[in-house]
Design a protein around this motif. Structure first.
Motif, PDB file in Angstrom:
ATOM      1  N   ALA A 125      65.041  91.128  46.779  1.00 16.56           N
ATOM      2  CA  ALA A 125      64.434  89.986  47.471  1.00 16.56           C
ATOM      3  C   ALA A 125      63.154  90.363  48.203  1.00 16.56           C
ATOM      4  O   ALA A 125      62.456  89.484  48.722  1.00 16.56           O
ATOM      5  CB  ALA A 125      65.435  89.393  48.457  1.00 16.56           C
ATOM      6  N   GLY A 126      62.851  91.661  48.263  1.00 15.51           N
ATOM      7  CA  GLY A 126      61.670  92.104  48.993  1.00 15.51           C
ATOM      8  C   GLY A 126      61.806  91.956  50.490  1.00 15.51           C
ATOM      9  O   GLY A 126      60.811  91.721  51.196  1.00 15.51           O
ATOM     10  N   GLU A 127      63.019  92.088  51.000  1.00 10.32           N
ATOM     11  CA  GLU A 127      63.280  91.909  52.422  1.00 10.32           C
ATOM     12  C   GLU A 127      63.759  93.219  53.044  1.00 10.32           C
ATOM     13  O   GLU A 127      64.408  94.021  52.378  1.00 10.32           O
ATOM     14  CB  GLU A 127      64.355  90.833  52.632  1.00 10.32           C
ATOM     15  N   PRO A 128      63.476  93.438  54.329  1.00 11.41           N
ATOM     16  CA  PRO A 128      64.010  94.622  55.010  1.00 11.41           C
ATOM     17  C   PRO A 128      65.498  94.458  55.295  1.00 11.41           C
ATOM     18  O   PRO A 128      66.004  93.338  55.397  1.00 11.41           O
ATOM     19  CB  PRO A 128      63.205  94.687  56.307  1.00 11.41           C
ATOM     20  N   CYS A 129      66.187  95.560  55.430  1.00 14.74           N
ATOM     21  CA  CYS A 129      67.586  95.538  55.853  1.00 14.74           C
ATOM     22  C   CYS A 129      67.651  95.401  57.374  1.00 14.74           C
ATOM     23  O   CYS A 129      66.732  95.829  58.077  1.00 14.74           O
ATOM     24  CB  CYS A 129      68.290  96.823  55.442  1.00 14.74           C
ATOM     25  N   PRO A 141      66.852 106.544  61.221  1.00 17.71           N
ATOM     26  CA  PRO A 141      67.151 105.133  60.955  1.00 17.71           C
ATOM     27  C   PRO A 141      66.005 104.485  60.177  1.00 17.71           C
ATOM     28  O   PRO A 141      64.830 104.765  60.427  1.00 17.71           O
ATOM     29  CB  PRO A 141      67.277 104.528  62.352  1.00 17.71           C
ATOM     30  N   THR A 142      66.345 103.628  59.225  1.00 19.65           N
ATOM     31  CA  THR A 142      65.331 102.918  58.455  1.00 19.65           C
ATOM     32  C   THR A 142      65.854 101.535  58.092  1.00 19.65           C
ATOM     33  O   THR A 142      67.067 101.326  58.011  1.00 19.65           O
ATOM     34  CB  THR A 142      64.956 103.680  57.168  1.00 19.65           C
ATOM     35  N   THR A 143      64.916 100.610  57.877  1.00 21.84           N
ATOM     36  CA  THR A 143      65.264  99.271  57.393  1.00 21.84           C
ATOM     37  C   THR A 143      64.738  99.039  55.984  1.00 21.84           C
ATOM     38  O   THR A 143      64.834  97.931  55.465  1.00 21.84           O
ATOM     39  CB  THR A 143      64.691  98.190  58.331  1.00 21.84           C
ATOM     40  N   ASP A 144      64.192 100.076  55.363  1.00 23.10           N
ATOM     41  CA  ASP A 144      63.603  99.963  54.031  1.00 23.10           C
ATOM     42  C   ASP A 144      64.679 100.139  52.966  1.00 23.10           C
ATOM     43  O   ASP A 144      65.197 101.248  52.776  1.00 23.10           O
ATOM     44  CB  ASP A 144      62.511 101.019  53.853  1.00 23.10           C
ATOM     45  N   PRO A 145      65.036  99.082  52.231  1.00 20.77           N
ATOM     46  CA  PRO A 145      66.088  99.223  51.224  1.00 20.77           C
ATOM     47  C   PRO A 145      65.711 100.175  50.089  1.00 20.77           C
ATOM     48  O   PRO A 145      66.589 100.767  49.448  1.00 20.77           O
ATOM     49  CB  PRO A 145      66.293  97.796  50.714  1.00 20.77           C
ATOM     50  N   ALA A 146      64.403 100.343  49.836  1.00 19.35           N
ATOM     51  CA  ALA A 146      63.971 101.248  48.771  1.00 19.35           C
ATOM     52  C   ALA A 146      64.368 102.691  49.066  1.00 19.35           C
ATOM     53  O   ALA A 146      64.538 103.498  48.141  1.00 19.35           O
ATOM     54  CB  ALA A 146      62.456 101.146  48.583  1.00 19.35           C
ATOM     55  N   SER A 147      64.533 103.022  50.344  1.00 22.42           N
ATOM     56  CA  SER A 147      64.907 104.397  50.689  1.00 22.42           C
ATOM     57  C   SER A 147      66.275 104.760  50.118  1.00 22.42           C
ATOM     58  O   SER A 147      66.539 105.932  49.834  1.00 22.42           O
ATOM     59  CB  SER A 147      64.909 104.579  52.214  1.00 22.42           C
ATOM     60  N   ARG A 148      67.124 103.778  49.960  1.00 21.39           N
ATOM     61  CA  ARG A 148      68.464 104.034  49.434  1.00 21.39           C
ATOM     62  C   ARG A 148      68.434 104.407  47.944  1.00 21.39           C
ATOM     63  O   ARG A 148      69.306 105.128  47.464  1.00 21.39           O
ATOM     64  CB  ARG A 148      69.333 102.786  49.657  1.00 21.39           C
ATOM     65  N   PHE A 149      67.422 103.944  47.218  1.00 22.17           N
ATOM     66  CA  PHE A 149      67.382 104.114  45.770  1.00 22.17           C
ATOM     67  C   PHE A 149      66.216 104.980  45.313  1.00 22.17           C
ATOM     68  O   PHE A 149      65.846 104.978  44.140  1.00 22.17           O
ATOM     69  CB  PHE A 149      67.319 102.741  45.088  1.00 22.17           C
ATOM     70  N   ARG A 253      77.975  76.445  49.135  1.00 26.75           N
ATOM     71  CA  ARG A 253      77.501  76.702  47.774  1.00 26.75           C
ATOM     72  C   ARG A 253      77.970  75.619  46.796  1.00 26.75           C
ATOM     73  O   ARG A 253      77.233  75.216  45.891  1.00 26.75           O
ATOM     74  CB  ARG A 253      77.984  78.070  47.295  1.00 26.75           C
ATOM     75  N   LEU A 254      79.197  75.158  46.961  1.00 27.97           N
ATOM     76  CA  LEU A 254      79.706  74.096  46.094  1.00 27.97           C
ATOM     77  C   LEU A 254      78.912  72.811  46.279  1.00 27.97           C
ATOM     78  O   LEU A 254      78.695  72.052  45.326  1.00 27.97           O
ATOM     79  CB  LEU A 254      81.185  73.843  46.382  1.00 27.97           C
ATOM     80  N   ALA A 255      78.459  72.580  47.510  1.00 24.53           N
ATOM     81  CA  ALA A 255      77.708  71.353  47.793  1.00 24.53           C
ATOM     82  C   ALA A 255      76.240  71.477  47.412  1.00 24.53           C
ATOM     83  O   ALA A 255      75.632  70.514  46.919  1.00 24.53           O
ATOM     84  CB  ALA A 255      77.839  71.007  49.278  1.00 24.53           C
ATOM     85  N   SER A 256      75.652  72.654  47.626  1.00 23.49           N
ATOM     86  CA  SER A 256      74.199  72.795  47.502  1.00 23.49           C
ATOM     87  C   SER A 256      73.741  73.747  46.407  1.00 23.49           C
ATOM     88  O   SER A 256      72.544  73.871  46.171  1.00 23.49           O
ATOM     89  CB  SER A 256      73.618  73.271  48.846  1.00 23.49           C
ATOM     90  N   GLY A 257      74.659  74.457  45.766  1.00 25.34           N
ATOM     91  CA  GLY A 257      74.273  75.429  44.755  1.00 25.34           C
ATOM     92  C   GLY A 257      74.117  76.820  45.333  1.00 25.34           C
ATOM     93  O   GLY A 257      74.202  77.021  46.550  1.00 25.34           O
ATOM     94  N   ILE A 258      73.903  77.791  44.443  1.00 27.62           N
ATOM     95  CA  ILE A 258      73.795  79.193  44.833  1.00 27.62           C
ATOM     96  C   ILE A 258      72.320  79.593  44.837  1.00 27.62           C
ATOM     97  O   ILE A 258      71.662  79.543  43.793  1.00 27.62           O
ATOM     98  CB  ILE A 258      74.576  80.090  43.857  1.00 27.62           C
ATOM     99  N   PRO A 259      71.774  79.986  45.979  1.00 28.98           N
ATOM    100  CA  PRO A 259      70.363  80.378  46.022  1.00 28.98           C
ATOM    101  C   PRO A 259      70.146  81.728  45.340  1.00 28.98           C
ATOM    102  O   PRO A 259      70.995  82.622  45.424  1.00 28.98           O
ATOM    103  CB  PRO A 259      70.063  80.461  47.523  1.00 28.98           C
ATOM    104  N   LEU A 260      69.015  81.856  44.659  1.00 25.80           N
ATOM    105  CA  LEU A 260      68.635  83.110  44.013  1.00 25.80           C
ATOM    106  C   LEU A 260      67.272  83.539  44.533  1.00 25.80           C
ATOM    107  O   LEU A 260      66.342  82.739  44.581  1.00 25.80           O
ATOM    108  CB  LEU A 260      68.563  82.949  42.497  1.00 25.80           C
ATOM    109  N   ASP A 261      67.163  84.811  44.907  1.00 25.66           N
ATOM    110  CA  ASP A 261      65.854  85.315  45.309  1.00 25.66           C
ATOM    111  C   ASP A 261      64.995  85.537  44.070  1.00 25.66           C
ATOM    112  O   ASP A 261      65.486  85.581  42.935  1.00 25.66           O
ATOM    113  CB  ASP A 261      66.015  86.625  46.090  1.00 25.66           C
ATOM    114  N   ALA A 262      63.696  85.680  44.297  1.00 23.69           N
ATOM    115  CA  ALA A 262      62.751  85.784  43.185  1.00 23.69           C
ATOM    116  C   ALA A 262      63.014  87.006  42.318  1.00 23.69           C
ATOM    117  O   ALA A 262      62.895  86.947  41.078  1.00 23.69           O
ATOM    118  CB  ALA A 262      61.318  85.821  43.728  1.00 23.69           C
ATOM    119  N   GLY A 263      63.379  88.116  42.940  1.00 23.92           N
ATOM    120  CA  GLY A 263      63.628  89.328  42.165  1.00 23.92           C
ATOM    121  C   GLY A 263      64.800  89.182  41.221  1.00 23.92           C
ATOM    122  O   GLY A 263      64.729  89.585  40.038  1.00 23.92           O
TER     123      GLY A 263
END
Length: 280
Positions: A125-129, A141-149, A253-263
């Motif tokens: 999603a391109g978002e920080p943790c 400590p980090t909030t960068d999800p890319a650091s995990r991978f 989710r049943l009422a509004s659907g499941i949101p998907l991030d761009a990635g």
């Protein structure tokens, strides 16, 4: 089937679809549990079973109390011990469910602060943790999800975080031994030739063979009502219990659907194009 007794089954999933095999495990253990009051089963070489809550809740809806855990066959390692830099175990989740007079009470948690997949979702999603999820390869400590991978990956913190992670890590460690040791699968470190499948451990209890179903349901209902009635702090609308948040999200989710991030959407579109599937 590798081993079977009236109360135990040990099976090899042969890398089959985990959500099919998990359902079969619940059904098989339910048949064993009714005459005996307790049943335990394991699977090794099982595909990803998904949410543990789905399977323990299924058992609870048939009147059983249930416990379930999985490990990743010693291959996926993403949680470092407190004070450590390198990962040594996986997130080793725990699922528990009990029947009540109403909806089952269900708990599903990882023994890390957060599931590894939620970090991957933040990356896509391109978002920080949020703070407190990750440390980088140097232990900072980090909030960068890319650091995990990354090539030199960081790790997830154990449940309890920096100050109290010994609790979550201890729980994850013991579950790893139980799941890997009883199933015939592996705990870390697995041989490099091994595949990162799920190994599964599940236990069912039938309260009618213990103190009785009416007693069990009565105590469950009493405790739930007692906890719900706790005086609340200012600004708190209600006391929530395990499963409340998931049920609220399910209704939304049943009422509004499941949101998907761009990635994620981009990945799905790429897979559809590769397989010749028309997009909706």
């Amino acid at each position: 089937m590798l081993t079977e007794t009236p109360a135990v089954l040990v099976a090899d999933g042969r890398r089959g679809f985990g959500q099919v095999l998990a359902r079969r495990l619940v059904v098989a253990l339910a048949e064993k549990c009714r005459p005996l009051g307790i049943a335990c089963g394991t699977l090794k070489n099982c595909g990803h079973v998904g949410r543990l809550a789905e399977w323990v809740e299924l058992a609870a809806r048939h009147g059983f109390a249930a416990m379930m855990s999985v490990n990743d066959n010693g291959v996926l390692k993403c949680v470092a011990p407190p004070g450590g830099l390198d990962a040594r175990i996986s997130t080793n989740p725990l699922g528990l469910a009990v029947p009540t007079s109403g909806e089952p009470l269900v708990l599903d948690l990882s023994t890390s602060v957060v599931a590894n997949g939620k970090v991957k979702a933040k990356l896509l999603a391109g978002e920080p943790c949020p703070s407190g999820w990750l440390q980088d390869a140097n232990g900072n400590p980090t909030t960068d999800p890319a650091s995990r991978f990354s090539e030199n990956p960081g790790t997830l913190l154990p449940l309890g975080g920096e100050a109290h992670g010994y609790k979550g890590f201890g729980l994850g460690l013991l579950l790893d031994v139980l799941v890997g040791g009883l199933s015939g699968g592996w705990c870390p470190p697995a041989d490099p030739s091994e595949t990162g499948t799920n190994n599964v451990l599940m236990v069912l209890w039938d309260s009618s063979r213990f103190a009785g179903t009416s007693h069990f349901l009565g105590e469950a209902d009493k405790l739930i009502d007692y906890v719900r009635s706790t005086p609340r702090k200012p600004g708190v609308d209600r006391i929530t219990l395990p499963g409340d948040r998931s049920e609220a999200i399910r209704r939304e989710r049943l009422a509004s659907g499941i949101p998907l991030d761009a990635g994620t959407w981009t990945m799905l579109c790429g897979a559809a194009k590769e397989l010749g599937v028309a997009l909706p």
